[in-house]
Motif scaffolding. Sequence first.
Motif, PDB file in Angstrom:
ATOM      1  N   UNK A 146       0.836  -1.195   0.000  1.00 28.50           N
ATOM      2  CA  UNK A 146       0.000   0.000   0.000  1.00 28.50           C
ATOM      3  C   UNK A 146       0.872   1.246   0.000  1.00 28.50           C
ATOM      4  N   UNK A 147       0.220   2.383  -0.170  1.00 28.87           N
ATOM      5  CA  UNK A 147       0.914   3.670  -0.142  1.00 28.87           C
ATOM      6  C   UNK A 147       0.361   4.494   1.011  1.00 28.87           C
ATOM      7  N   UNK A 148       1.247   4.964   1.871  1.00 30.90           N
ATOM      8  CA  UNK A 148       0.836   5.920   2.893  1.00 30.90           C
ATOM      9  C   UNK A 148       0.684   7.271   2.210  1.00 30.90           C
ATOM     10  N   UNK A 149      -0.498   7.867   2.245  1.00 29.14           N
ATOM     11  CA  UNK A 149      -0.704   9.116   1.499  1.00 29.14           C
ATOM     12  C   UNK A 149       0.081  10.280   2.090  1.00 29.14           C
ATOM     13  N   UNK A 150       0.377  11.237   1.233  1.00 29.84           N
ATOM     14  CA  UNK A 150       1.024  12.473   1.691  1.00 29.84           C
ATOM     15  C   UNK A 150       0.124  13.172   2.704  1.00 29.84           C
ATOM     16  N   UNK A 151       0.735  13.796   3.671  1.00 25.01           N
ATOM     17  CA  UNK A 151      -0.065  14.506   4.654  1.00 25.01           C
ATOM     18  C   UNK A 151       0.780  15.091   5.765  1.00 25.01           C
ATOM     19  N   UNK A 152       0.092  15.639   6.757  1.00 24.08           N
ATOM     20  CA  UNK A 152       0.770  16.237   7.899  1.00 24.08           C
ATOM     21  C   UNK A 152       0.833  15.231   9.044  1.00 24.08           C
ATOM     22  N   UNK A 153       1.970  15.241   9.718  1.00 22.78           N
ATOM     23  CA  UNK A 153       2.202  14.299  10.809  1.00 22.78           C
ATOM     24  C   UNK A 153       2.777  15.032  12.014  1.00 22.78           C
ATOM     25  N   UNK A 154       2.286  14.663  13.194  1.00 20.60           N
ATOM     26  CA  UNK A 154       2.971  15.053  14.423  1.00 20.60           C
ATOM     27  C   UNK A 154       4.111  14.058  14.588  1.00 20.60           C
ATOM     28  N   UNK A 155       5.341  14.550  14.693  1.00 26.08           N
ATOM     29  CA  UNK A 155       6.502  13.669  14.770  1.00 26.08           C
ATOM     30  C   UNK A 155       7.321  13.948  16.023  1.00 26.08           C
ATOM     31  N   UNK A 156       8.013  12.922  16.459  1.00 25.37           N
ATOM     32  CA  UNK A 156       8.897  13.036  17.616  1.00 25.37           C
ATOM     33  C   UNK A 156       9.955  11.948  17.493  1.00 25.37           C
ATOM     34  N   UNK A 157      11.205  12.303  17.718  1.00 20.65           N
ATOM     35  CA  UNK A 157      12.309  11.345  17.673  1.00 20.65           C
ATOM     36  C   UNK A 157      12.901  11.233  19.067  1.00 20.65           C
ATOM     37  N   UNK A 158      13.113   9.990  19.522  1.00 20.07           N
ATOM     38  CA  UNK A 158      13.717   9.822  20.837  1.00 20.07           C
ATOM     39  C   UNK A 158      14.822   8.772  20.803  1.00 20.07           C
ATOM     40  N   UNK A 159      15.734   8.878  21.766  1.00 18.02           N
ATOM     41  CA  UNK A 159      16.812   7.902  21.929  1.00 18.02           C
ATOM     42  C   UNK A 159      16.533   7.069  23.162  1.00 18.02           C
ATOM     43  N   UNK A 160      16.937   5.792  23.111  1.00 15.94           N
ATOM     44  CA  UNK A 160      16.805   4.949  24.288  1.00 15.94           C
ATOM     45  C   UNK A 160      15.842   3.804  24.082  1.00 15.94           C
ATOM     46  N   UNK A 161      15.519   3.123  25.179  1.00 14.32           N
ATOM     47  CA  UNK A 161      14.675   1.939  25.137  1.00 14.32           C
ATOM     48  C   UNK A 161      13.230   2.231  24.807  1.00 14.32           C
ATOM     49  N   UNK A 162      12.525   1.190  24.391  1.00 17.20           N
ATOM     50  CA  UNK A 162      11.154   1.341  23.929  1.00 17.20           C
ATOM     51  C   UNK A 162      10.156   1.614  25.056  1.00 17.20           C
ATOM     52  N   UNK A 163      10.593   1.477  26.303  1.00 15.35           N
ATOM     53  CA  UNK A 163       9.693   1.806  27.415  1.00 15.35           C
ATOM     54  C   UNK A 163       9.339   3.291  27.429  1.00 15.35           C
ATOM     55  N   UNK A 164      10.082   4.092  26.661  1.00 15.45           N
ATOM     56  CA  UNK A 164       9.798   5.526  26.586  1.00 15.45           C
ATOM     57  C   UNK A 164       8.614   5.832  25.672  1.00 15.45           C
ATOM     58  N   UNK A 165       8.223   4.865  24.842  1.00 14.38           N
ATOM     59  CA  UNK A 165       7.183   5.119  23.850  1.00 14.38           C
ATOM     60  C   UNK A 165       5.849   5.509  24.482  1.00 14.38           C
ATOM     61  N   UNK A 166       5.396   4.746  25.467  1.00  8.77           N
ATOM     62  CA  UNK A 166       4.085   5.002  26.063  1.00  8.77           C
ATOM     63  C   UNK A 166       3.955   6.435  26.585  1.00  8.77           C
ATOM     64  N   UNK A 167       4.839   6.913  27.472  1.00 12.29           N
ATOM     65  CA  UNK A 167       4.688   8.292  27.959  1.00 12.29           C
ATOM     66  C   UNK A 167       4.851   9.341  26.859  1.00 12.29           C
ATOM     67  N   UNK A 168       5.685   9.055  25.854  1.00  8.33           N
ATOM     68  CA  UNK A 168       5.869  10.023  24.771  1.00  8.33           C
ATOM     69  C   UNK A 168       4.649  10.077  23.859  1.00  8.33           C
ATOM     70  N   UNK A 169       4.006   8.937  23.623  1.00 12.10           N
ATOM     71  CA  UNK A 169       2.751   8.935  22.887  1.00 12.10           C
ATOM     72  C   UNK A 169       1.700   9.768  23.626  1.00 12.10           C
ATOM     73  N   UNK A 170       1.624   9.581  24.939  1.00 15.07           N
ATOM     74  CA  UNK A 170       0.663  10.348  25.744  1.00 15.07           C
ATOM     75  C   UNK A 170       0.943  11.844  25.624  1.00 15.07           C
TER      76      UNK A 170
END
Length: 214
Positions: A146-170
């Motif tokens: 499939x193709x992900x369509x062009x558009x606007x995205x809220x983005x964030x880049x982080x370093x470290x373990x994946x346990x950081x994902x949950x609070x950063x998503x929030x």
Amino acid sequence: MRKLNFSINQIKAYLEDRNINTTIELMEKEIDLIEKEIMPLVLLKKDLEKKVKVLKDFQKIDDYEKIKIEKIAARKIIFIEESMSKEEEVDLAFRKLEARNDSKLFLFANKDMGVFIEEESMKKGDYTVYENAFFFVDDNEEKYNTILPEGYFATLVYKGGYEKSQPLFEKMMEFIKKEGYTINGSPMEIYRLDIHGTAEKEEFITEIQIPVRK
């Protein structure tokens, strides 16, 4: 000549009646064969050069965990439909993807890997259950899901373990709501640098992308 798919009769005829024209023809066919063998390596080299540049650019980031709104062009992906949550399950899904198309997908080439966040879990505020592991593929790739369509995205880049994902998503969800955006598709985690590229957990680089609209 067997490698060039000549039949036994063709080989016999060539050996019995060699001349400059038949030798030129043979050499031209050999050149074509060499070109076909070289091309995958040339493409892999280009992919690796792109990946090196991407990783060097990420090394220069000085604003990790900063939320941005970015316009991103359309992208082609190959994916596998499968719910998963543990790191090992995600890795297994990527291995399955590799097995499906070994000539196209290279873990160490410019094939960024990612997962979509499962919709039902996301509605409950849990951003650690994934579905549809995927690889991005080149724009000129003919085999994709499939193709992900062009558009606007809220983005964030982080370093470290994946346990950081949950609070950063929030944190990102709060930002999206506060800035008057709404979610416009499936959020993604993209693994820019993971266990395949470093054994140091603190060096992992993950990008979260959430499609949004005003």
